[in-house]
Design an enzyme around this catalytic site. Structure first.
Site, PDB file in Angstrom:
ATOM      1  N   ASP A   1       0.888  -1.181   0.000  1.00 24.28           N
ATOM      2  CA  ASP A   1       0.000   0.000   0.000  1.00 24.28           C
ATOM      3  C   ASP A   1       0.917   1.219   0.000  1.00 24.28           C
ATOM      4  OD1 ASP A   1      -1.950   1.896   0.197  1.00 24.28           O
ATOM      5  OD2 ASP A   1      -2.734   1.234   2.134  1.00 24.28           O
TER       6      ASP A   1
ATOM      7  N   ASN B   1       1.878   6.861   3.315  1.00 24.89           N
ATOM      8  CA  ASN B   1       2.519   5.781   4.072  1.00 24.89           C
ATOM      9  C   ASN B   1       4.039   5.846   4.058  1.00 24.89           C
ATOM     10  OD1 ASN B   1       0.042   4.825   4.805  1.00 24.89           O
ATOM     11  ND2 ASN B   1      -0.141   3.442   3.059  1.00 24.89           N
TER      12      ASN B   1
ATOM     13  N   ASP C   1       1.943   1.200   7.633  1.00 27.84           N
ATOM     14  CA  ASP C   1       0.767   0.650   6.952  1.00 27.84           C
ATOM     15  C   ASP C   1       1.133  -0.557   6.079  1.00 27.84           C
ATOM     16  OD1 ASP C   1      -1.876   0.544   6.409  1.00 27.84           O
ATOM     17  OD2 ASP C   1      -2.011   2.423   5.305  1.00 27.84           O
TER      18      ASP C   1
HETATM   19  N1  LIG Z   1       4.490   4.269  14.178  1.00 27.74           N
HETATM   20  C1  LIG Z   1       4.203   5.391  13.498  1.00 27.74           C
HETATM   21  N2  LIG Z   1       5.099   6.398  13.456  1.00 27.74           N
HETATM   22  C2  LIG Z   1       4.820   7.553  12.803  1.00 27.74           C
HETATM   23  N3  LIG Z   1       3.641   7.808  12.180  1.00 27.74           N
HETATM   24  C3  LIG Z   1       2.699   6.848  12.196  1.00 27.74           C
HETATM   25  C4  LIG Z   1       2.921   5.590  12.839  1.00 27.74           C
HETATM   26  N4  LIG Z   1       1.805   4.840  12.692  1.00 27.74           N
HETATM   27  C5  LIG Z   1       0.932   5.604  11.984  1.00 27.74           C
HETATM   28  N5  LIG Z   1       1.455   6.805  11.695  1.00 27.74           N
HETATM   29  C6  LIG Z   1       0.775   7.929  11.020  1.00 27.74           C
HETATM   30  O1  LIG Z   1      -0.598   7.669  10.973  1.00 27.74           O
HETATM   31  C7  LIG Z   1      -1.079   7.612   9.636  1.00 27.74           C
HETATM   32  C8  LIG Z   1      -2.108   6.525   9.526  1.00 27.74           C
HETATM   33  O2  LIG Z   1      -1.502   5.254   9.789  1.00 27.74           O
HETATM   34  P1  LIG Z   1      -1.720   4.067   8.737  1.00 27.74           P
HETATM   35  O3  LIG Z   1      -1.285   4.516   7.401  1.00 27.74           O
HETATM   36  O4  LIG Z   1      -1.079   2.847   9.272  1.00 27.74           O
HETATM   37  O5  LIG Z   1      -3.320   3.938   8.796  1.00 27.74           O
HETATM   38  P2  LIG Z   1      -4.358   3.431   7.713  1.00 27.74           P
HETATM   39  O6  LIG Z   1      -5.686   3.800   8.246  1.00 27.74           O
HETATM   40  O7  LIG Z   1      -4.118   1.994   7.421  1.00 27.74           O
HETATM   41  O8  LIG Z   1      -4.013   4.281   6.410  1.00 27.74           O
HETATM   42  P3  LIG Z   1      -4.667   4.172   4.921  1.00 27.74           P
HETATM   43  O9  LIG Z   1      -5.674   5.258   4.823  1.00 27.74           O
HETATM   44  O10 LIG Z   1      -3.470   4.441   4.043  1.00 27.74           O
HETATM   45  O11 LIG Z   1      -5.210   2.781   4.771  1.00 27.74           O
HETATM   46  C9  LIG Z   1       0.167   7.390   8.766  1.00 27.74           C
HETATM   47  O12 LIG Z   1       0.022   7.943   7.478  1.00 27.74           O
HETATM   48  C10 LIG Z   1       1.247   8.113   9.575  1.00 27.74           C
HETATM   49  O13 LIG Z   1       1.239   9.489   9.285  1.00 27.74           O
HETATM   50 MG   LIG Z   2      -1.910   4.618   5.533  1.00 26.50          MG
END
Ligand SMILES: Nc1ncnc2c1ncn2[C@@H]1O[C@H](COP(=O)(O)OP(=O)(O)OP(=O)(O)O)[C@@H](O)[C@H]1O
Ligand SMILES: [Mg+2]
Length: 245
Positions: A173, A178, A192
């Site tokens: 993804d 991400n 992600d």
């Molecule tokens: N461990 C981490 N360290 C820094 N930033 C993080 C971390 N985990 C999440 N984030 C922040 O939070 C946001 C959302 O996390 P993530 O992308 O995992 O969620 P998602 O809901 O699966 O996203 P998507 O909409 O791409 O499916 C990321 O884009 C990042 O900015």
């Molecule tokens: Mg994400």
């Protein structure tokens, strides 16, 4: 999957009780809402910052077990979130990770510098592909397996799978948000990773370059491909974008 819906929440967000409990005395900030309604919170404490992804019970597409397993595997080779906690209650399920220093490539600071952001995303993807070992990766993201999960009409639309250019461990993804970027413009890590697995590198390249348009507008793909170190392959890009949507 309509990616542009995922964004920093603009409406007030109710913090689930489990996230409150995890937070303790830490300050809780909602930072992201994905297209399935899943939420990410930043928990800011005196000495450490954590992130908690939370999904409501019964959201099967968002498999936090799969993500935790992939993060644990990939952490040996690349900068990805370190898993701190994984749990569920009657309301939902959560994954807590340690914060990686850096801002998302779609942070306002980087939206104002789209060319630099596109370069960081391209260089970051290249570094990830170079770092993760294909031979020992236990996860697959092959086009054949993804196509097998489609119905007949969708399979028809996607068309035949192009020959593999180079197998890598794909992010799965690789959309712009991400990639995390350091203040000096260097890629700082990836988040992600719920669908990380072995596949043709064009599976990531096609989607990552497409996402630049959603987040930064047109005209930044050349900088992305240049930073990755590859010339665009129109046929494979078109195939993997069809497979994505
Ligand atoms: N461990 C981490 N360290 C820094 N930033 C993080 C971390 N985990 C999440 N984030 C922040 O939070 C946001 C959302 O996390 P993530 O992308 O995992 O969620 P998602 O809901 O699966 O996203 P998507 O909409 O791409 O499916 C990321 O884009 C990042 O900015
Ligand atoms: Mg994400």
């Amino acid at each position: 999957m309509i990616r542009p819906l995922a964004a920093a929440p603009t409406e007030p967000v109710t913090v689930p009780p489990a996230v409150r409990t995890l937070a303790g005395d830490d300050h809780v900030t909602p930072v992201w809402r994905n297209e399935l309604g899943g939420l990410t919170f930043r928990l800011t404490g005196a000495t450490e910052t954590r992130f908690v992804k939370w999904v409501a019970a019964g959201t099967p597409e968002l498999d936090l077990d799969a993500e935790a397993a992939r993060l644990t595997w990939a952490a040996r080779y690349a900068v990805v979130p370190h898993v701190l906690d994984r749990g569920h209650d009657e309301d939902g399920s959560w994954l807590a990770t340690a914060a990686i220093p850096g801002r998302s490539a779609v942070d306002p600071a980087w939206l104002a510098r789209p060319k630099d952001a596109a370069r960081a995303i391209g260089a970051g993807l290249r570094a990830l592909h170079d770092a993760l070992p294909v031979d020992t990766c236990p996860f697959s993201w092959s086009a054949e397996e993804r196509i097998a999960r489609l119905d007949d009409a969708a399979r028809e639309q996607v068309g035949p799978v192009p020959a593999v250019d180079r197998l890598v461990v794909c992010h799965g993804d690789a959309c712009a948000p991400n990639t995390l970027v350091a203040d000096d413009g260097a890629p700082a890590g990836h988040v992600d990773l719920g669908t990380l697995g072995v596949g043709d590198r064009w599976a990531d390249l096609a989607v990552s370059s497409m996402s630049l348009g959603w987040n930064f507008g047109d005209g930044h793909e050349a900088a992305f491909f240049d930073a990755y170190g590859i010339a665009p392959d129109a046929e494979r890009i078109a195939f993997y974008r069809r497979l994505w949507t």
